[in-house]
Design a protein around this motif. Structure first.
Motif, PDB file in Angstrom:
ATOM      1  N   PHE A   1       1.257  -1.526   0.001  1.00  0.00           N
ATOM      2  CA  PHE A   1       0.403   0.195   0.466  1.00  0.00           C
ATOM      3  C   PHE A   1       1.558   1.485  -0.504  1.00  0.00           C
ATOM      4  N   SER A   2       1.692   1.364   0.713  1.00  0.00           N
ATOM      5  CA  SER A   2       2.815   2.047   0.707  1.00  0.00           C
ATOM      6  C   SER A   2       3.384   1.915  -0.789  1.00  0.00           C
ATOM      7  N   HIS A   3       3.694   1.834  -1.421  1.00  0.00           N
ATOM      8  CA  HIS A   3       4.450   1.513  -2.211  1.00  0.00           C
ATOM      9  C   HIS A   3       3.630   2.111  -3.379  1.00  0.00           C
ATOM     10  N   PHE A   4       1.956   2.164  -3.528  1.00  0.00           N
ATOM     11  CA  PHE A   4       0.958   1.884  -4.498  1.00  0.00           C
ATOM     12  C   PHE A   4       0.752   3.679  -4.169  1.00  0.00           C
ATOM     13  N   THR A   5       1.241   3.732  -3.186  1.00  0.00           N
ATOM     14  CA  THR A   5       0.358   5.629  -2.651  1.00  0.00           C
ATOM     15  C   THR A   5       1.636   6.324  -3.600  1.00  0.00           C
TER      16      THR A   5
ATOM     17  N   TYR B   1      11.858  14.541   1.098  1.00  0.00           N
ATOM     18  CA  TYR B   1      12.477  13.861   0.011  1.00  0.00           C
ATOM     19  C   TYR B   1      13.386  12.515   0.993  1.00  0.00           C
ATOM     20  N   LYS B   2      13.745  12.415   2.276  1.00  0.00           N
ATOM     21  CA  LYS B   2      14.395  12.322   3.191  1.00  0.00           C
ATOM     22  C   LYS B   2      13.581  11.488   3.018  1.00  0.00           C
ATOM     23  N   GLY B   3      12.690  11.359   3.433  1.00  0.00           N
ATOM     24  CA  GLY B   3      11.181  10.147   3.977  1.00  0.00           C
ATOM     25  C   GLY B   3      10.984   9.150   2.572  1.00  0.00           C
ATOM     26  N   ILE B   4      10.652  10.060   1.648  1.00  0.00           N
ATOM     27  CA  ILE B   4      10.659   8.843   0.424  1.00  0.00           C
ATOM     28  C   ILE B   4      11.496   7.634   0.249  1.00  0.00           C
ATOM     29  N   ARG B   5      12.852   8.626   0.003  1.00  0.00           N
ATOM     30  CA  ARG B   5      13.954   7.776  -0.307  1.00  0.00           C
ATOM     31  C   ARG B   5      13.627   7.118   1.075  1.00  0.00           C
ATOM     32  N   ALA B   6      14.222   7.040   2.396  1.00  0.00           N
ATOM     33  CA  ALA B   6      14.289   6.167   2.942  1.00  0.00           C
ATOM     34  C   ALA B   6      13.097   5.087   3.460  1.00  0.00           C
ATOM     35  N   PHE B   7      12.221   5.406   3.237  1.00  0.00           N
ATOM     36  CA  PHE B   7      10.868   4.202   2.479  1.00  0.00           C
ATOM     37  C   PHE B   7      12.051   2.989   1.949  1.00  0.00           C
ATOM     38  N   PHE B   8      12.515   3.442   0.562  1.00  0.00           N
ATOM     39  CA  PHE B   8      12.606   2.595  -0.629  1.00  0.00           C
ATOM     40  C   PHE B   8      13.585   1.932   0.034  1.00  0.00           C
ATOM     41  N   HIS B   9      14.728   2.638   0.619  1.00  0.00           N
ATOM     42  CA  HIS B   9      15.862   1.926   1.263  1.00  0.00           C
ATOM     43  C   HIS B   9      15.639   0.858   1.423  1.00  0.00           C
ATOM     44  N   SER B  10      14.512   0.904   2.380  1.00  0.00           N
ATOM     45  CA  SER B  10      14.189  -0.785   2.661  1.00  0.00           C
ATOM     46  C   SER B  10      13.319  -1.791   2.504  1.00  0.00           C
ATOM     47  N   HIS B  11      12.344  -0.435   1.911  1.00  0.00           N
ATOM     48  CA  HIS B  11      11.059  -1.624   0.994  1.00  0.00           C
ATOM     49  C   HIS B  11      11.796  -3.117   0.283  1.00  0.00           C
ATOM     50  N   ARG B  12      10.965  -4.058   0.101  1.00  0.00           N
ATOM     51  CA  ARG B  12      11.616  -5.035  -0.765  1.00  0.00           C
ATOM     52  C   ARG B  12       9.988  -5.238  -1.004  1.00  0.00           C
ATOM     53  N   CYS B  13       9.796  -5.491  -2.950  1.00  0.00           N
ATOM     54  CA  CYS B  13       8.116  -5.445  -3.361  1.00  0.00           C
ATOM     55  C   CYS B  13       8.287  -6.835  -3.144  1.00  0.00           C
ATOM     56  N   ASN B  14       6.753  -7.488  -2.853  1.00  0.00           N
ATOM     57  CA  ASN B  14       6.625  -8.716  -2.299  1.00  0.00           C
ATOM     58  C   ASN B  14       5.303  -8.517  -3.783  1.00  0.00           C
ATOM     59  N   GLU B  15       4.982  -9.620  -3.871  1.00  0.00           N
ATOM     60  CA  GLU B  15       3.257 -10.151  -4.112  1.00  0.00           C
ATOM     61  C   GLU B  15       3.068  -9.286  -4.773  1.00  0.00           C
ATOM     62  N   VAL B  16       2.058  -8.849  -3.805  1.00  0.00           N
ATOM     63  CA  VAL B  16       1.460  -7.188  -4.092  1.00  0.00           C
ATOM     64  C   VAL B  16       1.533  -6.419  -4.828  1.00  0.00           C
ATOM     65  N   CYS B  17       2.991  -6.174  -5.258  1.00  0.00           N
ATOM     66  CA  CYS B  17       3.450  -5.312  -5.692  1.00  0.00           C
ATOM     67  C   CYS B  17       3.807  -5.715  -7.152  1.00  0.00           C
ATOM     68  N   ARG B  18       3.882  -6.057  -6.628  1.00  0.00           N
ATOM     69  CA  ARG B  18       4.309  -7.244  -8.496  1.00  0.00           C
ATOM     70  C   ARG B  18       2.193  -7.231  -9.387  1.00  0.00           C
ATOM     71  N   LEU B  19       1.871  -7.575  -8.558  1.00  0.00           N
ATOM     72  CA  LEU B  19       0.192  -8.157  -8.649  1.00  0.00           C
ATOM     73  C   LEU B  19      -0.510  -6.561  -9.461  1.00  0.00           C
ATOM     74  N   LEU B  20      -0.078  -5.532  -8.955  1.00  0.00           N
ATOM     75  CA  LEU B  20      -0.541  -4.558  -9.053  1.00  0.00           C
ATOM     76  C   LEU B  20       0.313  -3.388 -10.265  1.00  0.00           C
ATOM     77  N   GLY B  21       1.625  -4.439 -10.469  1.00  0.00           N
ATOM     78  CA  GLY B  21       2.685  -3.700 -11.488  1.00  0.00           C
ATOM     79  C   GLY B  21       3.400  -2.125 -10.768  1.00  0.00           C
ATOM     80  N   LEU B  22       3.787  -2.559 -10.146  1.00  0.00           N
ATOM     81  CA  LEU B  22       4.164  -1.586  -9.457  1.00  0.00           C
ATOM     82  C   LEU B  22       5.728  -1.417  -9.379  1.00  0.00           C
ATOM     83  N   GLU B  23       6.311  -0.373  -9.467  1.00  0.00           N
ATOM     84  CA  GLU B  23       7.601  -0.371  -9.865  1.00  0.00           C
ATOM     85  C   GLU B  23       9.339  -0.474  -8.912  1.00  0.00           C
TER      86      GLU B  23
END
Length: 519
Positions: free
Chosen positions: A428-432, A489-511
């Motif tokens: 969901f965070s990635h989706f937003t 920007y710091k907050g956005i980068r911090a999330f993607f520094h730790s986030h690993r895309c999962n099956e839900v991200c793939r289902l939604l076609g998230l980058e």
């Protein structure tokens, strides 16, 4: 009003140390809460009795303090590790007490008392509560909700008689807004005789959309004096609606307010604080609805429509609570306002935070490293030309802030029934981020995973943080204000520094951002 306290206790486990110090520790912890760090260290062989230290740690933790008990090996390295841990806790407290935007120390409220985490809910009203009733000096004036289309406060229609303040269903035939009970009409009370003034005001307000079509269980309420929860920004008290006989009615509620006193106690400042909270929660709620709709639409992307639909029907949805603001009159404090929302029953969890922590991922985000990374890339953290974060068109309509393209799954096979519930908050965070055209991201997701009577699961969340790419006003785009937790920007980068895309991200076609933080 801005200090943290760090305490360290050593014991060799001898009988002389076996006094009951937990009560004293509880008194300290109830005043300091999360500003207290405690380290208890047993300096003896493992077989010694360290129950006193263990009890002190438990008591401190029961009031929200950071506490630890360790039995190190009797060497310098082991002791050094424990001291380092304590110093880290103290540094975290110091960071919380600093306004990062202004570099100033923030003063916290010192006149509050906390209750133990295991304190049972009151079943009836006691002297530990402050009441606001229509028939006493402390009373409710207005209740506000949030209009997410106009991003403004909206009044909930008052169901009380404008004369005696008892609840009545009788509407004025002139304006269909103000109310007078049969008794006050028969007595021809002064407010009723002069209610034409109310009618004119209500007519104008109704036409301008000031009122919301919502209701509350009662206009008599009670606020508990002690704090039962505390976060980095807010403290939380219990809040209940009351019947005329002072019995609790309706759902258990909580009241949230700032931990800090730097101007936040001024009425208008508190309303600004509540406005930022409600704006953030409203935006998160709108995006949650978009997320749920995208998940629900997934079966249309597969040939085996019915099979996929059956699996996806078991996926959890996401929703955010709808807060209200109580505007009340207090006989000492004057006009006050209180933000309330429903109490979340169940196991309360934090699924990610606004500093890059992602549940289930051990990587610790160092914000300084990320900031230094900007410099190495020749990028200033306020720069607008950041590669993958694409700037929206300057003439972009503010109503088109959401990307309306249909989500399409990545090609490949999916084990839909094997997708775990914990994948959804992170997706969901990635989706937003992508749904907002890479303008902002919703993080600091916290709440409970609730199972409805029909078996449907839903993440009920509250108190999100939103990091927006450009916190400066743009000429043709609404100037969102998401409050102090917006780290840009710091907050956005911090999330993607730790986030690993999962099956839900793939289902939604998230980058998939991978390990890149050069977003």
């Amino acid at each position: 009003g801005s200090c943290s306290l760090s305490l360290m206790f050593f014991s060799d486990g001898r009988p002389s140390d076996h006094a009951d110090f937990s009560q004293r520790m509880g008194k300290i912890a109830s005043r300091f809460g999360r500003r207290l760090s405690v380290a208890c260290i047993g300096m003896a062989e493992a077989g010694e009795d360290f129950s006193t230290l263990s009890n002190m740690v438990s008591e401190a933790e029961s009031y929200g303090a950071m506490a630890s008990f360790g039995k190190p090996s009797l060497d310098a390295d082991s002791l050094s590790n424990i001291i380092t841990t304590l110093a880290t806790s103290l540094t975290s407290s110091k960071t919380e007490l600093t306004d990062l935007a202004k570099g100033k120390v923030r003063k916290v409220k010192m006149d509050i008392m906390r209750e133990r985490k295991d304190t049972p809910d009151d079943l009836y009203l006691t002297n530990d509560w402050t009441t606001y009733r229509s028939d006493q000096a402390d009373f409710i004036q207005n209740i506000w909700t949030w209009n997410d289309k106009k991003d403004v406060f909206q009044l909930i229609t008052d169901t009380r008689c404008r004369s005696c303040w008892d609840i009545t269903s009788r509407l004025c035939s002139n304006c269909s807004m103000c109310r007078f009970c049969d008794s006050c009409i028969r007595q021809n009370t002064l407010p009723y005789m002069n209610h034409g003034i109310f009618c004119q005001k209500f007519k104008i307000a109704r036409l301008s959309g000031v009122f919301a079509d919502k209701s509350v269980p009662s206009w008599n309420v009670a606020l508990k004096n002690t704090v039962f929860g505390e976060g980095a920004e807010r403290i939380v008290r219990k809040f209940r609606y009351l019947t005329k006989d002072n019995e609790f009615v309706g759902p258990v509620m909580v009241a949230k307010e700032s931990r800090f006193t730097d101007g936040d106690e001024v009425y208008d400042k508190k309303m600004d604080y509540h406005k930022n909270f409600m704006c953030s929660q409203s935006m998160a709620s709108r995006l949650a609805k978009e997320f749920n709709a995208a998940i629900k639409n997934l079966p249309n992307q597969f040939q085996q429509h019915e099979t996929v639909k059956k699996a996806i029907d078991n996926f959890p949805s996401i929703e955010f609570l709808e807060p209200l603001v109580i505007q009340a009159q207090h006989h000492i404090d004057g006009e006050i306002n209180i933000l309330i929302e429903q109490f979340l029953e169940g196991k309360y969890e934090k699924f990610n935070d606004n500093m890059g922590m992602v549940k289930g991922h051990n990587a610790k985000v160092n914000m300084d490293e990320i900031t230094n990374g900007f410099g190495q890339m020749g990028i200033n953290e306020d720069d607008n030309g950041l590669g993958i974060i694409e700037e929206g068109s300057e003439d972009e309509d503010e109503d088109e802030i959401f990307d309306n393209k249909e989500t399409r799954p990545e090609s490949g096979s999916y084990n839909l029934e094997g997708i775990k519930a914990e994948s959804f908050p992170q997706a969901f965070s990635h989706f937003t981020f992508e749904k907002s055209r890479k303008s902002f991201i919703v993080v600091d997701l916290q709440g409970v995973l609730e199972t409805k009577p029909n078996g449907r699961r839903v993440y009920r969340l509250t108190d999100p943080a939103i990091h927006q790419k450009n916190r400066k006003s743009q000429s043709n785009r609404r100037n969102w204000n998401f409050g102090r937790t917006d780290r840009g920007y710091k907050g956005i980068r911090a999330f993607f520094h730790s986030h690993r895309c999962n099956e839900v991200c793939r289902l939604l076609g998230l980058e998939d951002q991978g390990d890149r933080i050069d977003i």
